[in-house]
Each structure stands twice: as structure tokens, then as C-alpha cells.
Design a protein around this motif. Structure first.
Motif, PDB file in Angstrom:
ATOM      1  N   LEU A 245       7.602  -2.207   6.442  1.00  0.00           N
ATOM      2  CA  LEU A 245       6.949  -3.385   7.043  1.00  0.00           C
ATOM      3  C   LEU A 245       5.663  -3.001   7.765  1.00  0.00           C
ATOM      4  CD1 LEU A 245       9.971  -5.424   8.489  1.00  0.00           C
ATOM      5  CD2 LEU A 245       8.459  -6.082   6.612  1.00  0.00           C
ATOM      6  N   ILE A 246       5.714  -1.844   8.432  1.00  0.00           N
ATOM      7  CA  ILE A 246       4.506  -1.390   9.150  1.00  0.00           C
ATOM      8  C   ILE A 246       3.384  -1.097   8.163  1.00  0.00           C
ATOM      9  CG2 ILE A 246       3.566   0.490  10.574  1.00  0.00           C
ATOM     10  CD1 ILE A 246       6.344   0.503  12.008  1.00  0.00           C
ATOM     11  N   ASP A 247       3.746  -0.461   7.027  1.00  0.00           N
ATOM     12  CA  ASP A 247       2.734  -0.209   5.984  1.00  0.00           C
ATOM     13  C   ASP A 247       2.139  -1.526   5.488  1.00  0.00           C
ATOM     14  OD1 ASP A 247       3.188   2.463   6.195  1.00  0.00           O
ATOM     15  OD2 ASP A 247       4.458   2.616   4.387  1.00  0.00           O
ATOM     16  N   LYS A 248       3.035  -2.486   5.251  1.00  0.00           N
ATOM     17  CA  LYS A 248       2.591  -3.791   4.745  1.00  0.00           C
ATOM     18  C   LYS A 248       1.641  -4.451   5.750  1.00  0.00           C
ATOM     19  CE  LYS A 248       4.818  -7.931   2.677  1.00  0.00           C
ATOM     20  NZ  LYS A 248       3.780  -8.781   2.559  1.00  0.00           N
ATOM     21  N   LYS A 249       2.006  -4.337   7.018  1.00  0.00           N
ATOM     22  CA  LYS A 249       1.185  -4.936   8.063  1.00  0.00           C
ATOM     23  C   LYS A 249      -0.228  -4.326   8.059  1.00  0.00           C
ATOM     24  CE  LYS A 249       0.919  -5.569  13.013  1.00  0.00           C
ATOM     25  NZ  LYS A 249       1.362  -5.035  14.294  1.00  0.00           N
ATOM     26  N   HIS A 250      -0.275  -2.995   7.905  1.00  0.00           N
ATOM     27  CA  HIS A 250      -1.595  -2.339   7.868  1.00  0.00           C
ATOM     28  C   HIS A 250      -2.437  -2.856   6.713  1.00  0.00           C
ATOM     29  CE1 HIS A 250      -0.044   1.239  10.426  1.00  0.00           C
ATOM     30  NE2 HIS A 250      -0.565   0.265  11.166  1.00  0.00           N
ATOM     31  N   ILE A 251      -1.789  -2.995   5.548  1.00  0.00           N
ATOM     32  CA  ILE A 251      -2.519  -3.497   4.378  1.00  0.00           C
ATOM     33  C   ILE A 251      -3.032  -4.911   4.635  1.00  0.00           C
ATOM     34  CG2 ILE A 251      -2.258  -4.204   1.956  1.00  0.00           C
ATOM     35  CD1 ILE A 251      -0.206  -1.855   1.708  1.00  0.00           C
ATOM     36  N   GLU A 252      -2.154  -5.754   5.217  1.00  0.00           N
ATOM     37  CA  GLU A 252      -2.559  -7.143   5.494  1.00  0.00           C
ATOM     38  C   GLU A 252      -3.697  -7.191   6.511  1.00  0.00           C
ATOM     39  OE1 GLU A 252      -1.548  -9.474   3.679  1.00  0.00           O
ATOM     40  OE2 GLU A 252       0.192  -8.535   2.743  1.00  0.00           O
ATOM     41  N   GLU A 253      -3.648  -6.271   7.471  1.00  0.00           N
ATOM     42  CA  GLU A 253      -4.729  -6.245   8.473  1.00  0.00           C
ATOM     43  C   GLU A 253      -6.064  -5.865   7.848  1.00  0.00           C
ATOM     44  OE1 GLU A 253      -2.292  -5.329  12.624  1.00  0.00           O
ATOM     45  OE2 GLU A 253      -2.870  -3.665  11.303  1.00  0.00           O
ATOM     46  N   GLU A 254      -5.999  -4.955   6.854  1.00  0.00           N
ATOM     47  CA  GLU A 254      -7.237  -4.589   6.150  1.00  0.00           C
ATOM     48  C   GLU A 254      -7.780  -5.788   5.378  1.00  0.00           C
ATOM     49  OE1 GLU A 254      -6.492  -1.117   3.755  1.00  0.00           O
ATOM     50  OE2 GLU A 254      -6.074   0.084   5.559  1.00  0.00           O
ATOM     51  N   ILE A 255      -6.870  -6.528   4.740  1.00  0.00           N
ATOM     52  CA  ILE A 255      -7.300  -7.716   3.993  1.00  0.00           C
ATOM     53  C   ILE A 255      -7.920  -8.743   4.938  1.00  0.00           C
ATOM     54  CG2 ILE A 255      -6.513  -9.666   2.573  1.00  0.00           C
ATOM     55  CD1 ILE A 255      -4.316  -7.798   1.468  1.00  0.00           C
ATOM     56  N   LEU A 256      -7.274  -8.924   6.097  1.00  0.00           N
ATOM     57  CA  LEU A 256      -7.795  -9.876   7.087  1.00  0.00           C
ATOM     58  C   LEU A 256      -9.212  -9.494   7.514  1.00  0.00           C
ATOM     59  CD1 LEU A 256      -7.411 -12.306   8.982  1.00  0.00           C
ATOM     60  CD2 LEU A 256      -6.339 -10.776  10.625  1.00  0.00           C
ATOM     61  N   GLU A 257      -9.414  -8.213   7.696  1.00  0.00           N
ATOM     62  CA  GLU A 257     -10.730  -7.734   8.114  1.00  0.00           C
ATOM     63  C   GLU A 257     -11.775  -8.044   7.040  1.00  0.00           C
ATOM     64  OE1 GLU A 257     -11.538  -7.017  10.977  1.00  0.00           O
ATOM     65  OE2 GLU A 257     -13.592  -6.401  10.529  1.00  0.00           O
ATOM     66  N   LYS A 258     -11.379  -7.852   5.778  1.00  0.00           N
ATOM     67  CA  LYS A 258     -12.299  -8.154   4.671  1.00  0.00           C
ATOM     68  C   LYS A 258     -12.644  -9.641   4.646  1.00  0.00           C
ATOM     69  CE  LYS A 258     -11.239  -4.382   1.553  1.00  0.00           C
ATOM     70  NZ  LYS A 258     -10.183  -3.944   0.642  1.00  0.00           N
ATOM     71  N   ILE A 259     -11.638 -10.477   4.866  1.00  0.00           N
ATOM     72  CA  ILE A 259     -11.884 -11.931   4.879  1.00  0.00           C
ATOM     73  C   ILE A 259     -12.855 -12.273   6.005  1.00  0.00           C
ATOM     74  CG2 ILE A 259     -10.843 -14.215   5.201  1.00  0.00           C
ATOM     75  CD1 ILE A 259      -8.246 -13.068   4.003  1.00  0.00           C
ATOM     76  N   ARG A 260     -12.620 -11.676   7.181  1.00  0.00           N
ATOM     77  CA  ARG A 260     -13.496 -11.923   8.327  1.00  0.00           C
ATOM     78  C   ARG A 260     -14.935 -11.557   7.996  1.00  0.00           C
ATOM     79  NH1 ARG A 260      -9.608  -9.826  12.739  1.00  0.00           N
ATOM     80  NH2 ARG A 260      -8.601 -11.783  13.313  1.00  0.00           N
ATOM     81  N   LEU A 261     -15.094 -10.368   7.370  1.00  0.00           N
ATOM     82  CA  LEU A 261     -16.440  -9.905   7.033  1.00  0.00           C
ATOM     83  C   LEU A 261     -17.113 -10.856   6.051  1.00  0.00           C
ATOM     84  CD1 LEU A 261     -16.031  -6.033   6.711  1.00  0.00           C
ATOM     85  CD2 LEU A 261     -17.371  -7.295   8.416  1.00  0.00           C
ATOM     86  N   SER A 262     -16.375 -11.264   5.014  1.00  0.00           N
ATOM     87  CA  SER A 262     -17.030 -12.111   4.031  1.00  0.00           C
ATOM     88  C   SER A 262     -17.312 -13.501   4.597  1.00  0.00           C
ATOM     89  CB  SER A 262     -16.236 -12.186   2.725  1.00  0.00           C
ATOM     90  OG  SER A 262     -15.066 -12.902   2.909  1.00  0.00           O
ATOM     91  N   LEU A 263     -16.488 -13.923   5.537  1.00  0.00           N
ATOM     92  CA  LEU A 263     -16.749 -15.217   6.195  1.00  0.00           C
ATOM     93  C   LEU A 263     -18.037 -15.145   7.012  1.00  0.00           C
ATOM     94  CD1 LEU A 263     -15.757 -18.085   6.769  1.00  0.00           C
ATOM     95  CD2 LEU A 263     -14.415 -17.197   8.655  1.00  0.00           C
ATOM     96  N   SER A 264     -18.168 -14.064   7.787  1.00  0.00           N
ATOM     97  CA  SER A 264     -19.367 -14.000   8.631  1.00  0.00           C
ATOM     98  C   SER A 264     -20.617 -13.749   7.792  1.00  0.00           C
ATOM     99  CB  SER A 264     -19.218 -12.963   9.742  1.00  0.00           C
ATOM    100  OG  SER A 264     -19.325 -11.677   9.209  1.00  0.00           O
TER     101      SER A 264
END
Ligand code: ZN
Length: 256
Positions: free
Chosen positions: A114-133
Motif C-alpha cells: 500500500l505504501i508503494d502504491k501511495k508513492h506511485i499515486e503521489e507521483e501521478i498527482l504531482e504530474k497532474i498538478r504540473l500539467s494543470l499549472s
């Protein structure tokens, strides 16, 4: 009749300009909507991802708590076991402890996944944030340009409407009503010349009788195929559409 059509022709010119203008405005508005929709979509993705990560964090905390509980229980059982003298009881406890230990190991594994999955999801979230801005940044100037463009269109449209209001004041009201009804249906030129015995609106050939009526210009003649109003272009009555403009100008001068 033909003099009434003359005014309608002038109005039609303005209406065609207005239709083109509104077409451009619609395109520009849909460009704006497209940009806004992309942004909405990214924001939605961002929110969904954040919720997903929060849920993961909660689950991880619960799992970590149950790992501690397993450890606690094992410790107690271990203490209990060292005080036991009977072999059967001792063996039963060993059994119980190894079951607990298996559960603990499985939970540790699940939690680590679950912790690994969370890290992956956090990376995806960061990418979404970047492309949004970055998309907000890049579409800013485009949006401004489109908004300016729409302002200009609105101004031009207002001018056209004012001209039209003046011109339609002394138009033949009955002919104007028919013309406007046709225009609403077709959103295209509805007062068209007959050319080579053909309606220049739908390009279908008409009869000689039809041509005669149009040439005479005594009443409104409609194309029997597309219902447009036909007029005879070479008619002397229709020459010099500027006459109306001059007349109007003179009237303005008299008023002032
Ligand atoms: Zn026609």
C-alpha cells in the motif's frame, strides 16, 4: 413591390454580415469552452487522485495499528508460554502464536504494498498538478486574445444592429415579416436573384411563367423549391441601391 425589396436587400446584407459575425463568435466561444473543459478535467483528476491518496493513507494507518496489535499479542503469548508447564497447553500456544505471526507477516506485506502504491499515486498527482499549472499558464494569453476578439465582435454586432434598426424603420412591414421568417428558417440569403431562369438560392431551374412573374415584379414571387423570395436583378428599379442611403443622409441633415 420592387422598391420594398430594395430595402430588404440592404437589410439582408447587414443580416448576412451579422450571421457571419455570430458564427465566428460561436467558434471563439467554443474555443474558450474547450480550454475551460480541459482545465475542469485536470482539476477533477487532481481531486480524485487526492481523495484516493487520502484513503490509502487511512488504510495504511489502520494496517500499521493492527501490526502493533499483533506484536503486542505475540509478546503476551510469549510471556504466557514461558510460565506453562503442560506440553499440550504449550503446543496449543505455539500453534496460536504461529497463526498470529503468519497474519502479522501478511499484514506487513500488504502495508508495504500500500505504501508503494501511495508513492506511485503521489507521483501521478504531482504530474497532474504540473500539467494543470502549465496549461493555465499557456492558455492565459490565448484566453485573453479570444476575449478581446469577442469584445470586438460584440462591438461590430452592435454597430450592425443599429444600422439595421434605422433601415428597418421604413421597410415594408409585411415584406419584412415574411423575409425575417424565411431568414430564421434558412439562416442564409432568402432574397435571391433569378439567374438564367434558375433560383440562385437552391440552383433549381424554374419555369418561363415563373420568370415572367419575377420580371414583372408586381408581387412577391417565391421559389417553389426552396421558398426563397426571387427578384429580377437587371430590373431598373433595383439599380443604384445607394439611393436609399442618400435619402437617409438627407433626412439626418434636415433633423440637425
Ligand atoms: Zn430556390
Amino acid at each position: 413591390m420592387l422598391s420594398a425589396l430594395k430595402r430588404i436587400l440592404e437589410l439582408q446584407d447587414l443580416d448576412m454580415k451579422m450571421l457571419r459575425l455570430m458564427g465566428v463568435k460561436k467558434e471563439r466561444l467554443s474555443e474558450l469552452e474547450h480550454i475551460a473543459a480541459l482545465r475542469r478535467d485536470l482539476k477533477k483528476q487532481q481531486n480524485e487522485k487526492a481523495v484516493e491518496i487520502e484513503e490509502l493513507s487511512k488504510t495504511i494507518v489502520i494496517q500499521e495499528n493492527s501490526i502493533s496489535e499483533f506484536k503486542e499479542k505475540l509478546k503476551k503469548l510469549d510471556a504466557k508460554q514461558s510460565a506453562i508447564k503442560k506440553v499440550e497447553e504449550f503446543n496449543a500456544l505455539t500453534q496460536e502464536m504461529s497463526t498470529l505471526e503468519r497474519q502479522r507477516v501478511a499484514t506487513v506485506q500488504q502495508t508495504s504494498d500500500l505504501i508503494d502504491k501511495k508513492h506511485i499515486e503521489e507521483e501521478i498527482l504531482e504530474k497532474i498538478r504540473l500539467s494543470l499549472s502549465s496549461s493555465e499558464e499557456s492558455s492565459k494569453s490565448l484566453e485573453e486574445e479570444i476575449a478581446n476578439n469577442i469584445n470586438l465582435i460584440n462591438k461590430e454586432g452592435k454597430g450592425l444592429k443599429e444600422k439595421r434598426d434605422v433601415l428597418s424603420k421604413d421597410a415594408d412591414i409585411d415584406v419584412l415579416k415574411i423575409y425575417e421568417k424565411l431568414l430564421r428558417n434558412k439562416k442564409d440569403r432568402v432574397l435571391v436573384p433569378m439567374e438564367n431562369r434558375t433560383c440562385s438560392g437552391c440552383h433549381i431551374a424554374l419555369t418561363a411563367q415563373h420568370e415572367n412573374s419575377v420580371r414583372k415584379g408586381e408581387r412577391l414571387i417565391f421559389c417553389e423549391h426552396c421558398s426563397r423570395i426571387l427578384f429580377w436583378q437587371e430590373s431598373e428599379d433595383l439599380e443604384g441601391l445607394a439611393v436609399a442611403t442618400k435619402r437617409r443622409r438627407r433626412r439626418k441633415v434636415l433633423k440637425s
